[in-house]
Enzyme design. Structure first.
Site, mmCIF file in Angstrom:
data_model
loop_
_atom_site.group_PDB
_atom_site.id
_atom_site.type_symbol
_atom_site.label_atom_id
_atom_site.label_comp_id
_atom_site.label_asym_id
_atom_site.label_seq_id
_atom_site.Cartn_x
_atom_site.Cartn_y
_atom_site.Cartn_z
ATOM 1 N N HIS A 111 30.252 10.434 34.153
ATOM 2 C CA HIS A 111 29.737 11.138 35.336
ATOM 3 C C HIS A 111 30.853 11.675 36.224
ATOM 4 O O HIS A 111 30.671 12.650 36.942
ATOM 5 C CB HIS A 111 28.842 10.183 36.132
ATOM 6 C CG HIS A 111 27.977 10.854 37.140
ATOM 7 N ND1 HIS A 111 27.132 11.899 36.831
ATOM 8 C CD2 HIS A 111 27.810 10.625 38.473
ATOM 9 C CE1 HIS A 111 26.486 12.280 37.920
ATOM 10 N NE2 HIS A 111 26.888 11.531 38.927
ATOM 11 N N SER B 206 26.275 15.813 41.000
ATOM 12 C CA SER B 206 25.338 14.695 40.928
ATOM 13 C C SER B 206 24.076 15.040 41.718
ATOM 14 O O SER B 206 23.401 16.007 41.374
ATOM 15 C CB SER B 206 26.021 13.420 41.431
ATOM 16 O OG SER B 206 25.268 12.292 41.102
ATOM 17 N N ASP C 286 28.001 10.997 29.875
ATOM 18 C CA ASP C 286 27.536 10.571 31.193
ATOM 19 C C ASP C 286 26.483 9.478 31.035
ATOM 20 O O ASP C 286 25.342 9.761 30.657
ATOM 21 C CB ASP C 286 26.970 11.774 31.946
ATOM 22 C CG ASP C 286 26.763 11.509 33.429
ATOM 23 O OD1 ASP C 286 26.581 10.332 33.792
ATOM 24 O OD2 ASP C 286 26.782 12.474 34.217
#
Length: 741
Positions: free
Chosen positions: A718, A611, A686
């Site tokens: 995600h 991330s 995602d």
């Protein structure tokens, strides 16, 4: 989903944190075992016990939990069940042989009725829809909450227990439990156009709430949000499956694009009338919180400008909609929203936390917004308010007073005197679940490399009542594994910046040898990877994976760069308007520092992250092409123009106002400098950090004729999880590290 979190599934897995020691005494001579990926992702070898599903009851002596389909009342002092509140056998519908497969529940205020949820479907990180039933404990009747078509969201009892409010198909409803008559409070809700009683995607993710309505304390009114999302651009994801992929479209405002127009109204249940609150003429703003005060008909509304450097507390008359600004909090960079605003009984004062003196501290105000006094002060921060004892006038809070790496529970009175540490002496991190009357609290204590200890403690002095779980069996089991010791250090960069770091060395570490170093980075605003605990969810599993790599002869390092949290506003906000620049400089400086150590092979330094950490990895590799040998970037942002308004503009302003802040530190701009081996990983589903980010970076690398490896996961979000997904992912990452570092 908040960028520093990894999705609903990970939140579910952290309900019972799994922790393990970095070192443990050997009980007897034995052959040490190595950790395997299957231990981490399939077998649950290191699963710790906890006190999960804990819900305080109105008498602070008891809590409730689901056990094999039964709803059970437990004594907090023993952890043992004392009675069955509802037996699974009582949750059968007429004509059904099996009880309802209940997956959640909530009581009304006097605990005579219970809302049970079944067939729950997650939507995004905090939102889900279910079929709800109302159970009456006196009659043992189980009744469907709504006969309307479709599942419900956020079903909530009124404080008097006579009604339930819920959302369905973007409209707000109220059901009278005496008659089961359902009233539509709104009727204009429509997918991707109007949302009543809930929030849009970006509010749910970045302001961290999904339920957009609240009952008044007297049960006479419901305050609710209305989102007009019509002008917000749609993002389209393809869902791969049968012959033709399906399109999934939802409203996602990327940086600089149009946001929802947000309003707040109050519905009077008896009159059946709705009054709109005056939130001001500016449509391009945020309303990140609403909540009822202790004064009848007085609603509290928090309003922010789009750049999020000004937060105002408004008090609204629910009968007329008239509002007054009672407090304004500003910052040259940004103001963050939290849940620490507390109105006190009597309707005369409220508590609020602010960073206005450079650290987040606690302040007491009167209802007109006049400062009564600052209650806490010092070069440390309040992490959260955990409770308030009205009779004694004492506030309970978690703070970093001992160290940015630690969290402990304290109390202080409303005069700003008598500050007392309730947590036991020592290090580590305390996570607290305090009873509403503050008589008791559950304390989940962990230290780096130590299984958590769950204890019941007295809320007045913090003294131990009973240890509910000490994970002794896990502690003994861990003595049989080759676990390295996790150490914390502080070092100064070549720019003179003090940084905190954790270092995990192999169990058989030999200072005469040279070791490769793998750096684990997150580095986003206000985050921390360097803390005196073993973490939960992704932090815990990464700890285990790092131990596995240490067994293979790697040193694992993590560094909290400038911009991270718990060290004051100046340190955290130093990266404002130039996200990625100082953070990458600090990670590069850390790599150079570790390269000077006699036991480090400076030609074999790698970096990986997920991330924001994926963003940091790609930027570190492209801006420091000769420093890092390899990197693994999972679900990275590669251009902040692709991320959402609330998060991105908080730290970078809009692209229109600050284009250099977006472009000067985008890995896409530096793809031609890549020399390191790179594994790029992303889920095609995602909804948070779009697959588009990896596509753009891959396209830039192709144009620059750079070699890379990619790994994509169809329809995974995600968090990239489900079935064998995590085992597969970490096997690929392990192989990549072993082959390239």
């Amino acid at each position: 989903m908040k960028l520093r979190s990894l999705g609903l599934a990970l939140l579910l897995t952290t309900a019972s944190p799994m922790l393990l020691p970095a070192t443990a005494p050997v009980a007897f001579a034995q052959q040490k075992q190595n950790i395997t990926l299957e231990d981490i992702w399939q077998k649950g070898t290191f699963s710790a016990k906890s006190v999960a599903g804990f819900n305080w009851m109105k008498d602070g002596r008891y809590y409730s939990s689901l056990a094999k389909g039964d709803l059970v009342q437990n004594d907090v002092t023993t952890g043992q069940p004392v009675q069955t509140i509802v037996a699974a056998a009582d949750l059968k519908l007429p004509g059904q042989a099996q009880p309802l497969p209940v997956d959640g529940y909530s009581f009304n205020a006097d605990e005579t009725k219970i809302l049970f949820s079944t067939a729950t479907e997650p939507i995004y990180r905090r939102s889900s829809k279910s079929t709800f039933y109302v159970y009456d404990r006196s009659t043992k009747q189980l009744v469907l909450l709504s006969a309307g078509e479709g599942k419900q969201l956020y079903a909530t009892f009124s404080p008097d227990g006579k009604r339930v409010a819920f959302v369905r198909d973007n409209n707000l409803f109220v059901t009278d439990l005496a008659t089961m008559r359902e009233t539509a409070v709104t009727t204009d809700g429509e997918l991707n156009k109007i949302i009543n009683g809930g929030t849009d995607w970006v509010y749910e993710e970045e302001f961290e709430f999904a339920q957009g309505f609240q009952w008044s304390p007297d049960s006479r009114q419901v305050a609710f949000y209305r989102f007009d999302v019509s002008a917000v651009p749609e993002y389209n994801m393809q869902e791969w499956g049968p012959l033709y992929p399906q399109d999934y479209r939802y409203k996602y405002p990327k940086a600089g694009e149009k946001n929802s127009t947000v309003g707040v109204s109050v519905y009077d249940v008896a009159a059946g009338q709705t009054v709109k609150m005056d939130v001001g003429p500016e449509a391009d703003q945020y309303i990140p919180r609403i909540g009822w005060t202790k004064t009848p008909n007085l609603l509290s509304i928090r309003r922010m400008n789009r750049l999020q450097n000004k937060l105002e507390i408004l008090h609204a008359d629910a009968r007329t909609g008239k509002t007054d600004v009672v407090l304004t909090d500003t910052d040259p960079a940004y103001v963050e929203v939290n849940d620490d605003l507390r109105y006190l009984e009597g309707g005369k004062q409220f508590l609020f936390t602010s960073e206005k003196d450079g650290y987040r501290h606690l302040y007491l105000y009167d209802m007109k917004g006049k400062l009564v006094r600052q209650l806490t002060k010092g070069n440390w921060e309040i992490a959260s308010i955990e409770g308030f004892n009205e009779k004694k006038g004492e506030v309970y809070f978690i703070s970093t007073e001992e160290s940015p790496l630690q969290r402990h529970l304290y109390s202080i009175n409303l005069k700003g005197k008598g500050k007392t540490r309730l947590s036991e002496a020592g290090g580590g991190v305390d996570v607290v679940n305090m009873s509403p009357d503050t008589k008791y609290y559950l304390n989940y204590h962990s230290e780096a490399g130590q299984p958590q200890v769950v204890s019941l403690r007295n809320g007045q002095d913090g003294k131990l009542v009973k240890v509910l779980e000490d994970n002794a069996a896990l502690r003994q089991k861990l003595t049989g594994y080759n676990l390295g010791k996790l150490e914390f250090i502080n070092f100064k960069t070549d720019e003179g910046v003090d940084l905190n770091a954790s270092v995990l060395k192999p169990a058989n570490f030999d200072p005469a040898k040279k070791y490769p170093v793998l750096m684990y980075v997150y580095g986003g605003p206000g985050s921390q990877t360097v803390k005196d605990d073993a973490g939960g969810g992704i932090a815990f599993t990464n700890y285990l994976w790092h131990q596995l790599l240490a067994e293979q002869g790697y040193i694992i390092v993590s560094v909290d760069n400038r911009g991270t949290g718990a060290r004051g506003s100046a340190f955290k906000k130093s990266t404002y308007a130039n996200l990625g620049k100082l953070e990458t400089q600090d990670q590069a400086a850390a790599a150079r520092y570790f390269a000077t150590l006699p036991y480090v092979d400076k030609s074999r330094i790698g970096i990986w992250g997920w991330s924001f950490g994926g963003y940091m990895t790609t930027l570190a590799l492209t801006k420091n092409p000769d420093l890092f040998k390899m990197g693994v970037a999972v679900a990275p942002v590669t251009n902040w123009r692709y991320y959402d308004t609330v998060y991105t503009e908080r730290f970078l302003k809009t692209p229109q106002e600050n284009p250099q802040g977006y472009d000067d530190n985008s890995p896409v701009q530096f793809a031609d400098q890549l020399k390191s081996k790179l594994l790029l990983v992303h889920g095609t589903g995602d909804d948070n950090v779009h697959f588009q980010n990896s596509v753009a970076f891959v396209d830039a690398m192709i144009k620059a004729n750079k070699d890379y490896q990619t790994l994509y996961y169809p329809n995974r979000n995600h968090g990239i999880y489900g079935g064998n997904t995590r085992l597969h992912l970490y096997r690929q990452m392990t192989n990549f590290v072993l082959q390239n570092l």
